[in-house]
Scaffold this motif. Structure first.
Motif, PDB file in Angstrom:
ATOM      1  N   THR A  49       0.811  -1.215   0.000  1.00  0.00           N
ATOM      2  CA  THR A  49       0.000   0.000   0.000  1.00  0.00           C
ATOM      3  C   THR A  49       0.846   1.267   0.000  1.00  0.00           C
ATOM      4  N   PHE A  50       2.057   1.214   0.523  1.00  0.00           N
ATOM      5  CA  PHE A  50       2.865   2.424   0.582  1.00  0.00           C
ATOM      6  C   PHE A  50       3.253   2.909  -0.809  1.00  0.00           C
ATOM      7  N   ASP A  51       3.515   2.001  -1.724  1.00  0.00           N
ATOM      8  CA  ASP A  51       3.833   2.403  -3.096  1.00  0.00           C
ATOM      9  C   ASP A  51       2.657   3.117  -3.740  1.00  0.00           C
ATOM     10  N   THR A  52       1.467   2.604  -3.509  1.00  0.00           N
ATOM     11  CA  THR A  52       0.272   3.219  -4.087  1.00  0.00           C
ATOM     12  C   THR A  52       0.034   4.605  -3.501  1.00  0.00           C
ATOM     13  N   ILE A  53       0.172   4.743  -2.199  1.00  0.00           N
ATOM     14  CA  ILE A  53      -0.024   6.040  -1.550  1.00  0.00           C
ATOM     15  C   ILE A  53       1.030   7.038  -2.027  1.00  0.00           C
ATOM     16  N   ARG A  54       2.260   6.578  -2.135  1.00  0.00           N
ATOM     17  CA  ARG A  54       3.329   7.457  -2.622  1.00  0.00           C
ATOM     18  C   ARG A  54       3.063   7.901  -4.059  1.00  0.00           C
ATOM     19  N   THR A  55       2.560   7.001  -4.878  1.00  0.00           N
ATOM     20  CA  THR A  55       2.235   7.349  -6.259  1.00  0.00           C
ATOM     21  C   THR A  55       1.157   8.423  -6.300  1.00  0.00           C
ATOM     22  N   PHE A  56       0.141   8.304  -5.432  1.00  0.00           N
ATOM     23  CA  PHE A  56      -0.881   9.351  -5.352  1.00  0.00           C
ATOM     24  C   PHE A  56      -0.256  10.698  -5.029  1.00  0.00           C
ATOM     25  N   GLU A  57       0.599  10.712  -4.017  1.00  0.00           N
ATOM     26  CA  GLU A  57       1.225  11.959  -3.586  1.00  0.00           C
ATOM     27  C   GLU A  57       2.031  12.596  -4.710  1.00  0.00           C
ATOM     28  N   VAL A  58       2.874  11.810  -5.334  1.00  0.00           N
ATOM     29  CA  VAL A  58       3.753  12.332  -6.384  1.00  0.00           C
ATOM     30  C   VAL A  58       2.952  12.876  -7.559  1.00  0.00           C
ATOM     31  N   HIS A  59       1.923  12.130  -7.977  1.00  0.00           N
ATOM     32  CA  HIS A  59       1.177  12.541  -9.163  1.00  0.00           C
ATOM     33  C   HIS A  59       0.174  13.649  -8.882  1.00  0.00           C
ATOM     34  N   ILE A  60      -0.384  13.698  -7.685  1.00  0.00           N
ATOM     35  CA  ILE A  60      -1.294  14.800  -7.367  1.00  0.00           C
ATOM     36  C   ILE A  60      -0.509  16.102  -7.265  1.00  0.00           C
ATOM     37  N   LEU A  61       0.611  16.050  -6.563  1.00  0.00           N
ATOM     38  CA  LEU A  61       1.422  17.260  -6.437  1.00  0.00           C
ATOM     39  C   LEU A  61       2.040  17.677  -7.766  1.00  0.00           C
ATOM     40  N   GLY A  62       2.288  16.697  -8.623  1.00  0.00           N
ATOM     41  CA  GLY A  62       2.844  17.001  -9.945  1.00  0.00           C
ATOM     42  C   GLY A  62       1.800  17.377 -10.968  1.00  0.00           C
ATOM     43  N   GLY A  63       0.522  17.294 -10.598  1.00  0.00           N
ATOM     44  CA  GLY A  63      -0.551  17.684 -11.511  1.00  0.00           C
ATOM     45  C   GLY A  63      -0.866  16.647 -12.570  1.00  0.00           C
ATOM     46  N   GLU A  64      -0.433  15.407 -12.394  1.00  0.00           N
ATOM     47  CA  GLU A  64      -0.681  14.352 -13.369  1.00  0.00           C
ATOM     48  C   GLU A  64      -1.907  13.549 -12.939  1.00  0.00           C
ATOM     49  N   LEU A  65      -3.070  14.099 -13.214  1.00  0.00           N
ATOM     50  CA  LEU A  65      -4.302  13.477 -12.745  1.00  0.00           C
ATOM     51  C   LEU A  65      -4.626  12.187 -13.490  1.00  0.00           C
ATOM     52  N   SER A  66      -4.131  12.026 -14.712  1.00  0.00           N
ATOM     53  CA  SER A  66      -4.376  10.767 -15.428  1.00  0.00           C
ATOM     54  C   SER A  66      -3.699   9.598 -14.714  1.00  0.00           C
ATOM     55  N   GLN A  67      -2.531   9.838 -14.124  1.00  0.00           N
ATOM     56  CA  GLN A  67      -1.840   8.793 -13.370  1.00  0.00           C
ATOM     57  C   GLN A  67      -2.592   8.457 -12.085  1.00  0.00           C
ATOM     58  N   VAL A  68      -3.175   9.458 -11.459  1.00  0.00           N
ATOM     59  CA  VAL A  68      -3.979   9.235 -10.261  1.00  0.00           C
ATOM     60  C   VAL A  68      -5.205   8.396 -10.627  1.00  0.00           C
ATOM     61  N   PHE A  69      -5.830   8.708 -11.738  1.00  0.00           N
ATOM     62  CA  PHE A  69      -6.984   7.949 -12.204  1.00  0.00           C
ATOM     63  C   PHE A  69      -6.601   6.486 -12.472  1.00  0.00           C
ATOM     64  N   GLN A  70      -5.441   6.271 -13.073  1.00  0.00           N
ATOM     65  CA  GLN A  70      -4.975   4.908 -13.315  1.00  0.00           C
ATOM     66  C   GLN A  70      -4.787   4.141 -12.009  1.00  0.00           C
ATOM     67  N   GLN A  71      -4.229   4.772 -11.004  1.00  0.00           N
ATOM     68  CA  GLN A  71      -4.049   4.115  -9.714  1.00  0.00           C
ATOM     69  C   GLN A  71      -5.392   3.766  -9.089  1.00  0.00           C
ATOM     70  N   LEU A  72      -6.374   4.643  -9.227  1.00  0.00           N
ATOM     71  CA  LEU A  72      -7.711   4.350  -8.712  1.00  0.00           C
ATOM     72  C   LEU A  72      -8.325   3.145  -9.417  1.00  0.00           C
ATOM     73  N   ILE A  73      -8.105   3.048 -10.718  1.00  0.00           N
ATOM     74  CA  ILE A  73      -8.601   1.893 -11.477  1.00  0.00           C
ATOM     75  C   ILE A  73      -7.920   0.619 -10.990  1.00  0.00           C
ATOM     76  N   PHE A  74      -6.609   0.676 -10.713  1.00  0.00           N
ATOM     77  CA  PHE A  74      -5.893  -0.497 -10.195  1.00  0.00           C
ATOM     78  C   PHE A  74      -6.472  -0.938  -8.855  1.00  0.00           C
ATOM     79  N   ILE A  75      -6.757   0.023  -7.989  1.00  0.00           N
ATOM     80  CA  ILE A  75      -7.324  -0.293  -6.673  1.00  0.00           C
ATOM     81  C   ILE A  75      -8.718  -0.896  -6.830  1.00  0.00           C
ATOM     82  N   LEU A  76      -9.546  -0.301  -7.675  1.00  0.00           N
ATOM     83  CA  LEU A  76     -10.894  -0.835  -7.904  1.00  0.00           C
ATOM     84  C   LEU A  76     -10.849  -2.226  -8.515  1.00  0.00           C
ATOM     85  N   SER A  77      -9.904  -2.455  -9.395  1.00  0.00           N
ATOM     86  CA  SER A  77      -9.747  -3.773 -10.009  1.00  0.00           C
ATOM     87  C   SER A  77      -9.389  -4.819  -8.960  1.00  0.00           C
TER      88      SER A  77
END
Length: 110
Positions: free
Chosen positions: A60-88
């Motif tokens: 879970t730490f990798d996923t949370i870190r990915t959220f942080e990096v991409h939200i702060l970097g403004g890459e919302l498509s990457q955040v959306f992809q992570q959400l899809i991975f979690i839902l899957s």
């Protein structure tokens, strides 16, 4: 985009496999331990859901870190992809629990 879909399917199957495999093997262990295997399988399928998510996502730490990096970097498509991975992964774990319930009780109710 092919890597995205293969990862999504892989997350689903890993979570499904953790719940099904853990429940079936736990039921065998309960049988040998002189406990009711069907009850053990039902309980294990519910308890293994969160661990199936963690296993499918690789920690879970990798996923949370990915959220942080991409939200702060403004890459919302990457955040959306992570959400899809979690839902899957959640879908695979939940479907595994439904399958165990159906196999034991003949009931798919939620």
């Amino acid at each position: 985009m092919g890597d995205f879909w293969s990862t999504t399917i892989l997350n689903y199957c890993i979570a499904l496999g953790v719940v099904l495999g853990g429940s079936f093997l736990g039921g065998i262990g309960a049988f040998f331990g002189n406990k009711p295997p069907m009850d053990a399988m039902l309980n294990l399928s519910e308890q293994l859901k969160i661990w199936a998510l963690v296993a499918a996502l690789g920690g879970t730490f990798d996923t949370i870190r990915t959220f942080e990096v991409h939200i702060l970097g403004g890459e919302l498509s990457q955040v959306f992809q992570q959400l899809i991975f979690i839902l899957s992964a959640f879908s695979g774990a939940h479907f595994g629990t439904l399958l165990i319930r159906w196999l034991i009780q003949g009931d798919l109710g939620g």
